[in-house]
Design an enzyme around this catalytic site. Structure first.
Site, PDB file in Angstrom:
ATOM      1  CG  HIS A   1      -1.309   6.758  -1.745  1.00  0.00           C
ATOM      2  ND1 HIS A   1      -2.544   6.645  -2.331  1.00  0.00           N
ATOM      3  CD2 HIS A   1      -1.441   6.211  -0.501  1.00  0.00           C
ATOM      4  CE1 HIS A   1      -3.398   6.084  -1.480  1.00  0.00           C
ATOM      5  NE2 HIS A   1      -2.754   5.809  -0.360  1.00  0.00           N
ATOM      6  CG  LEU A   2       4.251   5.004  -6.191  1.00  0.00           C
ATOM      7  CD1 LEU A   2       4.924   4.085  -7.202  1.00  0.00           C
ATOM      8  CD2 LEU A   2       5.226   5.380  -5.091  1.00  0.00           C
ATOM      9  NE  ARG A   3       0.049  11.740  -3.308  1.00  0.00           N
ATOM     10  CZ  ARG A   3      -0.850  11.145  -2.524  1.00  0.00           C
ATOM     11  NH1 ARG A   3      -1.774  10.333  -3.039  1.00  0.00           N
ATOM     12  NH2 ARG A   3      -0.857  11.365  -1.241  1.00  0.00           N
TER      13      ARG A   3
ATOM     14  CG  ASP B   1      -6.369   3.658  -0.101  1.00  0.00           C
ATOM     15  OD1 ASP B   1      -6.997   3.537   0.954  1.00  0.00           O
ATOM     16  OD2 ASP B   1      -5.285   4.267  -0.177  1.00  0.00           O
TER      17      ASP B   1
ATOM     18  CG  HIS C   1      -5.504   2.317   6.027  1.00  0.00           C
ATOM     19  ND1 HIS C   1      -6.851   2.236   6.206  1.00  0.00           N
ATOM     20  CD2 HIS C   1      -5.310   2.936   4.838  1.00  0.00           C
ATOM     21  CE1 HIS C   1      -7.450   2.786   5.154  1.00  0.00           C
ATOM     22  NE2 HIS C   1      -6.533   3.207   4.304  1.00  0.00           N
TER      23      HIS C   1
ATOM     24  CG  HIS D   1      -1.953   1.032   1.295  1.00  0.00           C
ATOM     25  ND1 HIS D   1      -3.156   0.849   1.933  1.00  0.00           N
ATOM     26  CD2 HIS D   1      -1.989   2.298   0.812  1.00  0.00           C
ATOM     27  CE1 HIS D   1      -3.884   1.955   1.834  1.00  0.00           C
ATOM     28  NE2 HIS D   1      -3.190   2.853   1.164  1.00  0.00           N
TER      29      HIS D   1
ATOM     30  CG  ASP E   1      -1.985   4.847   3.628  1.00  0.00           C
ATOM     31  OD1 ASP E   1      -1.962   5.146   2.418  1.00  0.00           O
ATOM     32  OD2 ASP E   1      -2.957   5.087   4.360  1.00  0.00           O
TER      33      ASP E   1
ATOM     34  CG  HIS F   1      -0.154  15.024   0.912  1.00  0.00           C
ATOM     35  ND1 HIS F   1      -1.119  15.103  -0.066  1.00  0.00           N
ATOM     36  CD2 HIS F   1      -0.510  13.977   1.691  1.00  0.00           C
ATOM     37  CE1 HIS F   1      -2.022  14.156   0.133  1.00  0.00           C
ATOM     38  NE2 HIS F   1      -1.671  13.451   1.192  1.00  0.00           N
TER      39      HIS F   1
HETATM   40  O1  DOR Z   1      -3.632   9.362   4.908  1.00  0.00           O
HETATM   41  C1  DOR Z   1      -4.146   9.150   3.798  1.00  0.00           C
HETATM   42  N1  DOR Z   1      -3.526   9.458   2.639  1.00  0.00           N
HETATM   43  N2  DOR Z   1      -5.362   8.623   3.753  1.00  0.00           N
HETATM   44  C2  DOR Z   1      -6.049   8.528   2.621  1.00  0.00           C
HETATM   45  O2  DOR Z   1      -7.176   8.129   2.667  1.00  0.00           O
HETATM   46  C3  DOR Z   1      -5.481   8.936   1.331  1.00  0.00           C
HETATM   47  C4  DOR Z   1      -4.022   9.005   1.385  1.00  0.00           C
HETATM   48  C5  DOR Z   1      -3.493   9.851   0.256  1.00  0.00           C
HETATM   49  O3  DOR Z   1      -3.692   9.473  -0.907  1.00  0.00           O
HETATM   50  O4  DOR Z   1      -2.863  10.880   0.514  1.00  0.00           O
HETATM   51 ZN    ZN Z   2      -6.774   4.467   2.673  1.00  0.00          ZN
HETATM   52 ZN    ZN Z   3      -3.751   4.813   1.146  1.00  0.00          ZN
END
Ligand code: DOR
Ligand code: ZN
Ligand code: ZN
Length: 429
Positions: A63-65, A153, A233, A61, A306, A310
């Site tokens: 997130h690579l954007r 997600d 999570h 899990h 996770d 950002h």
């Molecule tokens: O902490 C989080 N970041 N929770 C989420 O539901 C989305 C994720 C994100 O993509 O930044």
């Molecule tokens: Zn999530």
């Molecule tokens: Zn996530």
């Protein structure tokens, strides 16, 4: 490709329960020998005395954007962060822009990850088109293109009928559904865990029941459909208890927690550091203890990061408007070593199981174990090495971590993928 000889390490393989001092010879991308003492004059020697050798870590899990927010992360920078954190395979979530909801985006991710060539990047396909929660994506097309799971997600599949059909379809492909389990109305855009600390700080709370309600519904639907559900999570005591009971009853459910849920409790929010704002929120000490208990008794199968990059401008908004998420790829191993192994006295085998063979089994990839003939995906960790997290060192393009300038214990020193060194600390990286 030159051979690699890893000398004098403690080799840990959760699948075979090997935990012993061994040398390891890697040849032509595969593990060729694992013996007490090996000499191989032509091989490149990696001295690993007092270090631990484990299967290359797998994160279910992150997130690579990519596509969408190259200012926050890309497949290239995310892969760099992954190997620096010891991961050789990572699953990337589909809340990209556009979402991973069709074959061409899956193809793009595989192609770009291969071009970068640092680790396996395994896409998770969206459950619904544009992640809008209404219409199911083409599961057959996505699975054929290589997605390892389906998830919306970032959002819960709120419509129970949509989730039922997703579970039914996924069963035909033996691909699990990864659920971000939070009832939207109950969570009410909460900024942190509902409880005493939130009251004291005057911050809107997101209650544990918001998670537990959806977990309970999903477990019923998983039991009803016979499909495989993976709960993302897990953060509350009640969710751990529900999953423990469902497993006992034979429901095909697995789950993960993240380092921030076993390492922190909601008192850290007193600092108002926006890097602690995650979704689900960091919970109470009672919940944290239950998460640790769930890790110990096997209710919680995996540790996933996770990793949620950002950009600074967005994270610097006032607390209420900042986005949820912290990066995690580069600190996960240290937090597992510090909390679970050093403080909780869990064994290396039991902790590493949750980062290797268990996640591999959930997405059915032939990885996560050390055995002669297997692909040489290997991570080497110096368990006692202290290091300070600094912005310069972080490979992720985003720096949103509450561990900045903190000293951590346990450090990844080398990562090998298919017999090639992809990360080596002493190369000044
Ligand atoms: O902490 C989080 N970041 N929770 C989420 O539901 C989305 C994720 C994100 O993509 O930044
Ligand atoms: Zn999530
Ligand atoms: Zn996530």
């Amino acid at each position: 490709m030159s051979s690699i000889l890893i000398k004098g390490a403690r080799v840990i393989d959760p699948r075979s329960k090997l935990d012993a001092a061994r040398d390891m010879l890697i040849r032509q991308g595969k593990i060729a020998r694992i013996e007490k003492s090996i000499t191989a004059p032509k091989a490149r020697v990696v001295r690993a005395k007092d270090q631990v050798v484990v299967p290359g870590l797998i994160d279910l899990h992150c997130h690579l954007r990519d596509p969408g927010r190259p200012d926050e992360e890309t497949i290239a920078t995310g892969s760099e962060a992954a190997v620096a954190g010891g991961f050789t395979s990572i699953c990337c979530m589909p809340n990209t822009d556009p979402a991973i909801d069709n074959e061409s985006i899956v193809n793009y991710i595989y192609k770009e990850a291969a071009r970068v060539g640092l680790c396996n990047v395994l896409p998770v396909g969206a459950i619904t088109k544009a992640r809008a929660g209404k219409e199911i994506t083409e599961f057959a097309e996505l699975q054929h293109a290589g997605v390892k799971a389906f998830s919306d997600d970032g959002d819960t599949v709120a419509d129970s009928s949509v989730l039922r059909h997703a579970l039914e379809y996924s069963k035909a492909f033996d691909v699990p559904i990864f659920e971000h389990a939070l009832d939207k109305e109950l969570a009410r855009d909460g900024l942190m865990n509902e409880g005493l600390v939130a009251t004291r700080l005057g911050l809107k709370g997101s209650p544990a029941i918001a998670e537990e309600l959806i977990v309970a519904r999903d477990l019923l639907l998983a039991g009803f459909t016979g499909a495989r559900l993976h709960v993302c999570h897990v953060s509350t005591r009640g969710a751990v208890e529900l999953i423990r009971r469902a497993k006992r009853e034979g429901v095909r459910v697995t789950c993960e927690t993240c380092p921030h849920y076993f390492y922190f409790n909601d008192e850290v929010l007193e600092s108002l550091d926006v890097n602690f704002k995650v979704n689900p929120p960091i919970r109470s000490e009672v919940d944290r203890q239950a998460i640790i208990e769930g890790l110990k008794d096997g209710t919680i199968d995996c540790i996933a990061t996770d990793h949620a990059p950002h950009c600074r401008a967005e994270k610097e908004l006032e607390f209420a408007n900042a986005p949820y998420g912290m990066i995690g790829l580069e600190t996960a191993v240290s937090l597992a070593v510090m909390e679970l192994i050093n403080r909780q006295k869990m064994s290396w085998l039991d902790v590493m199981r949750k980062l290797t063979v268990n996640p591999a089994g959930i997405i059915r990839i032939p990885a996560g174990c050390i055995s002669v003939g297997a692909a040489a995906d290997i991570t080497i960790i110096a368990p006692d090495e202290k290091w300070k997290v600094s912005e310069e060192q972080i490979r992720s393009r985003s720096k949103n971590t509450p561990h900045l300038n903190k000293e951590l214990v346990g450090r990844v020193t080398n990562v090998i993928l298919n017999g090639r060194v992809k990360y080596s600390l002493k190369d000044g990286q």
